[in-house]
Design a protein around this motif. Structure first.
Motif, PDB file in Angstrom:
ATOM      1  N   PHE A  31       5.180   2.907  -9.404  1.00 44.92           N
ATOM      2  CA  PHE A  31       4.263   2.647  -8.300  1.00 44.92           C
ATOM      3  C   PHE A  31       4.340   1.151  -8.010  1.00 44.92           C
ATOM      4  CE2 PHE A  31      -0.285   3.714  -6.618  1.00 44.92           C
ATOM      5  CZ  PHE A  31       0.120   3.330  -5.344  1.00 44.92           C
ATOM      6  N   PRO A  32       5.299   0.760  -7.143  1.00 45.66           N
ATOM      7  CA  PRO A  32       5.445  -0.669  -6.851  1.00 45.66           C
ATOM      8  C   PRO A  32       4.156  -1.258  -6.272  1.00 45.66           C
ATOM      9  CG  PRO A  32       7.306   0.594  -5.984  1.00 45.66           C
ATOM     10  CD  PRO A  32       6.267   1.588  -6.409  1.00 45.66           C
ATOM     11  N   VAL A  33       4.001  -2.551  -6.457  1.00 43.17           N
ATOM     12  CA  VAL A  33       2.846  -3.277  -5.908  1.00 43.17           C
ATOM     13  C   VAL A  33       3.364  -4.186  -4.812  1.00 43.17           C
ATOM     14  CG1 VAL A  33       1.068  -4.993  -6.403  1.00 43.17           C
ATOM     15  CG2 VAL A  33       1.608  -3.227  -8.098  1.00 43.17           C
ATOM     16  N   LEU A  34       2.828  -4.037  -3.616  1.00 42.63           N
ATOM     17  CA  LEU A  34       3.293  -4.845  -2.493  1.00 42.63           C
ATOM     18  C   LEU A  34       2.143  -5.360  -1.662  1.00 42.63           C
ATOM     19  CD1 LEU A  34       6.332  -3.095  -2.396  1.00 42.63           C
ATOM     20  CD2 LEU A  34       6.250  -4.587  -0.427  1.00 42.63           C
ATOM     21  N   HIS A  35       2.019  -6.650  -1.578  1.00 45.28           N
ATOM     22  CA  HIS A  35       1.061  -7.223  -0.631  1.00 45.28           C
ATOM     23  C   HIS A  35       1.365  -8.693  -0.423  1.00 45.28           C
ATOM     24  CE1 HIS A  35      -0.896  -7.398  -4.681  1.00 45.28           C
ATOM     25  NE2 HIS A  35      -0.982  -8.672  -4.353  1.00 45.28           N
ATOM     26  N   VAL A  36       0.800  -9.217   0.656  1.00 42.19           N
ATOM     27  CA  VAL A  36       0.879 -10.655   0.903  1.00 42.19           C
ATOM     28  C   VAL A  36      -0.394 -11.281   0.352  1.00 42.19           C
ATOM     29  CG1 VAL A  36       2.436 -10.848   2.858  1.00 42.19           C
ATOM     30  CG2 VAL A  36       0.116 -10.076   3.265  1.00 42.19           C
ATOM     31  N   CYS A  80       7.037   3.466   1.689  1.00 40.26           N
ATOM     32  CA  CYS A  80       6.960   2.038   2.043  1.00 40.26           C
ATOM     33  C   CYS A  80       8.168   1.664   2.875  1.00 40.26           C
ATOM     34  CB  CYS A  80       6.907   1.174   0.789  1.00 40.26           C
ATOM     35  SG  CYS A  80       7.030  -0.582   1.163  1.00 40.26           S
ATOM     36  N   ALA A 116      -8.691  -6.031   6.301  1.00 43.99           N
ATOM     37  CA  ALA A 116      -8.791  -6.123   4.851  1.00 43.99           C
ATOM     38  C   ALA A 116      -9.084  -7.567   4.445  1.00 43.99           C
ATOM     39  CB  ALA A 116      -7.505  -5.635   4.209  1.00 43.99           C
ATOM     40  N   TYR A 120      -5.700  -9.661   6.277  1.00 52.88           N
ATOM     41  CA  TYR A 120      -4.687  -8.615   6.522  1.00 52.88           C
ATOM     42  C   TYR A 120      -5.257  -7.582   7.486  1.00 52.88           C
ATOM     43  CZ  TYR A 120      -1.165  -5.000   5.704  1.00 52.88           C
ATOM     44  OH  TYR A 120      -0.167  -4.062   5.860  1.00 52.88           O
ATOM     45  N   HIS A 149      -3.683  -2.252  -6.622  1.00 53.99           N
ATOM     46  CA  HIS A 149      -3.371  -1.213  -5.638  1.00 53.99           C
ATOM     47  C   HIS A 149      -4.471  -1.065  -4.585  1.00 53.99           C
ATOM     48  CE1 HIS A 149       0.396   0.148  -7.280  1.00 53.99           C
ATOM     49  NE2 HIS A 149      -0.128   0.269  -8.479  1.00 53.99           N
ATOM     50  N   ARG A 154      -9.367   1.380  -0.693  1.00 52.63           N
ATOM     51  CA  ARG A 154      -8.288   1.159   0.262  1.00 52.63           C
ATOM     52  C   ARG A 154      -8.231   2.326   1.236  1.00 52.63           C
ATOM     53  NH1 ARG A 154      -2.536   1.240  -2.219  1.00 52.63           N
ATOM     54  NH2 ARG A 154      -1.999   0.862  -0.052  1.00 52.63           N
ATOM     55  N   PHE A 162       3.524   2.865   4.568  1.00 58.20           N
ATOM     56  CA  PHE A 162       2.365   2.516   3.747  1.00 58.20           C
ATOM     57  C   PHE A 162       1.726   1.176   4.127  1.00 58.20           C
ATOM     58  CE2 PHE A 162       0.753   2.820  -0.912  1.00 58.20           C
ATOM     59  CZ  PHE A 162      -0.249   3.701  -0.541  1.00 58.20           C
ATOM     60  N   TRP A 163       2.394   0.371   4.951  1.00 57.58           N
ATOM     61  CA  TRP A 163       1.722  -0.870   5.366  1.00 57.58           C
ATOM     62  C   TRP A 163       0.532  -0.545   6.272  1.00 57.58           C
ATOM     63  CZ3 TRP A 163       6.052  -0.120   8.770  1.00 57.58           C
ATOM     64  CH2 TRP A 163       5.777  -0.257  10.130  1.00 57.58           C
ATOM     65  N   SER A 165      -1.736   1.426   5.467  1.00 60.52           N
ATOM     66  CA  SER A 165      -2.811   1.796   4.540  1.00 60.52           C
ATOM     67  C   SER A 165      -3.332   0.531   3.863  1.00 60.52           C
ATOM     68  CB  SER A 165      -2.286   2.771   3.487  1.00 60.52           C
ATOM     69  OG  SER A 165      -1.885   4.002   4.078  1.00 60.52           O
ATOM     70  N   LYS A 167      -5.057  -2.139   1.738  1.00 55.71           N
ATOM     71  CA  LYS A 167      -5.748  -2.297   0.464  1.00 55.71           C
ATOM     72  C   LYS A 167      -6.954  -3.218   0.698  1.00 55.71           C
ATOM     73  CE  LYS A 167      -1.865  -3.680  -1.984  1.00 55.71           C
ATOM     74  NZ  LYS A 167      -0.976  -3.681  -3.193  1.00 55.71           N
ATOM     75  N   TRP A 168      -7.979  -3.119  -0.162  1.00 54.07           N
ATOM     76  CA  TRP A 168      -9.177  -3.980  -0.066  1.00 54.07           C
ATOM     77  C   TRP A 168      -9.737  -3.987   1.356  1.00 54.07           C
ATOM     78  CZ3 TRP A 168      -4.510  -6.882  -1.443  1.00 54.07           C
ATOM     79  CH2 TRP A 168      -4.154  -6.671  -2.778  1.00 54.07           C
TER      80      TRP A 168
HETATM   81  N1  LIG Z   1      -4.746  -5.837   2.269  1.00 52.97           N
HETATM   82  C1  LIG Z   1      -3.451  -5.495   2.224  1.00 52.97           C
HETATM   83  N2  LIG Z   1      -3.126  -4.196   2.277  1.00 52.97           N
HETATM   84  C2  LIG Z   1      -1.832  -3.821   2.243  1.00 52.97           C
HETATM   85  C3  LIG Z   1      -0.801  -4.774   2.171  1.00 52.97           C
HETATM   86  C4  LIG Z   1      -1.171  -6.142   2.131  1.00 52.97           C
HETATM   87  O1  LIG Z   1      -0.322  -7.048   2.100  1.00 52.97           O
HETATM   88  N3  LIG Z   1      -2.514  -6.459   2.157  1.00 52.97           N
HETATM   89  N4  LIG Z   1       0.523  -4.357   2.123  1.00 52.97           N
HETATM   90  C5  LIG Z   1       0.820  -3.014   2.612  1.00 52.97           C
HETATM   91  C6  LIG Z   1       2.145  -2.558   2.224  1.00 52.97           C
HETATM   92  S1  LIG Z   1       3.461  -3.244   3.019  1.00 52.97           S
HETATM   93  C7  LIG Z   1       2.323  -1.545   1.320  1.00 52.97           C
HETATM   94  S2  LIG Z   1       3.858  -0.871   0.999  1.00 52.97           S
HETATM   95  C8  LIG Z   1       1.194  -1.014   0.546  1.00 52.97           C
HETATM   96  C9  LIG Z   1       1.506  -1.140  -0.927  1.00 52.97           C
HETATM   97  O2  LIG Z   1       0.500  -0.557  -1.683  1.00 52.97           O
HETATM   98  P1  LIG Z   1       0.653  -0.589  -3.257  1.00 52.97           P
HETATM   99  O3  LIG Z   1       0.746  -2.033  -3.662  1.00 52.97           O
HETATM  100  O4  LIG Z   1      -0.558   0.107  -3.772  1.00 52.97           O
HETATM  101  O5  LIG Z   1       1.926   0.142  -3.563  1.00 52.97           O
HETATM  102  O6  LIG Z   1      -0.026  -1.682   0.821  1.00 52.97           O
HETATM  103  C10 LIG Z   1      -0.223  -1.998   2.167  1.00 52.97           C
HETATM  104  N5  LIG Z   1      -1.541  -2.502   2.310  1.00 52.97           N
END
Ligand SMILES: Nc1nc2c(c(=O)[nH]1)N[C@H]1C(S)=C(S)[C@@H](COP(=O)(O)O)O[C@H]1N2
Ligand SMILES: [Mo]
Length: 214
Positions: A31-36, A80, A116, A120, A149, A154, A162-163, A165, A167-168
């Protein structure tokens, strides 16, 4: 054989229906983790969610109130844009539709911006965030969502990359036009359908239509 071809072969060997994997994607068990940016740290009780924009009754709810609403537990494949897909992820939460119904979307509302932490944002049509499967999730595989995550809460909109969706997530804003969010301003597609490989600007007719009406 390329990595992607091998991965598709593995998928068949494991007995998965290969049509579940969108074009250009590979399946991962991780389950990769991806965010800025940073992962926010919340004090207990600090998180809340505001429903705002073109609604009759804007409101803000905290985590306890969210958890008191009717919930669903659903299992989805997620995709993703950086090319990993993960099958059968299980999330618990409240349908976005139920929150928007409580606020009362005005007839002029056509799109939603998810807001978010740390600015974001991501945009999508109202119809796409009011499906049976679009949820404000507070549990993953039956446990609190890990902070990396997107915990405590989220969005999960599984039929788009998935971008879409956030997070936070802290606010859902109903708008009267499709306003580009963070990645959408930086080259990602306005809609983002993985099965049509709508990764970047211009990847399909649909993005051209959006450009034309803006
Ligand atoms: N707040 C926030 N949500 C975000 C992102 C982010 O950078 N900030 N990145 C998105 C992207 S590009 C993806 S692929 C997924 C990654 O979720 P995961 O880290 O739970 O895999 O979150 C999305 N939601
Ligand atoms: Mo992503």
């Amino acid at each position: 054989m390329s990595f992607f071809d091998r991965n598709r072969k593995d998928l068949l060997d494991k007995g998965y229906d290969p049509s579940r994997l969108p074009p250009g994607q590979y399946l991962t068990d991780r389950f990769p983790v991806l965010h800025v940016g940073d992962v926010p740290e919340y004090e207990p009780g600090e998180w809340n969610l505001t429903v705002t924009g073109l609604v009759d009754q804007p409101f803000t709810i905290d985590l306890d109130e969210l958890k008191a609403m009717p919930s669903v537990t659903l299992t989805f494949d997620i995709h993703c844009v950086t090319k990993w897909s993960k099958f059968d992820t299980t999330w618990t939460g409240v349908r976005v539709r139920d929150l928007l119904e409580r606020a009362g979307v005005q007839p002029s509302g056509t799109h939603v911006v998810e807001h978010a932490e740390f600015g974001y944002t991501t945009n999508l049509p109202l119809a796409d965030i009011t499906t049976d499967e679009a949820i404000v999730a507070y549990a993953f595989e039956g446990e609190d969502i890990d902070d990396i995550h997107g915990g405590p809460v989220r969005i999960v909109v599984p039929h788009l990359y998935f971008w879409k969706s956030a997070k936070w997530v802290r606010a859902l804003e109903v708008t009267a036009a499709d306003q580009a969010g963070f990645w959408e301003r930086n080259g990602y597609h306005m809609y983002g359908d993985p099965f049509r490989e709508q990764r970047h600007w211009g990847d399909s007719q649909r993005s051209l239509e959006v450009v034309r009406v803006r």
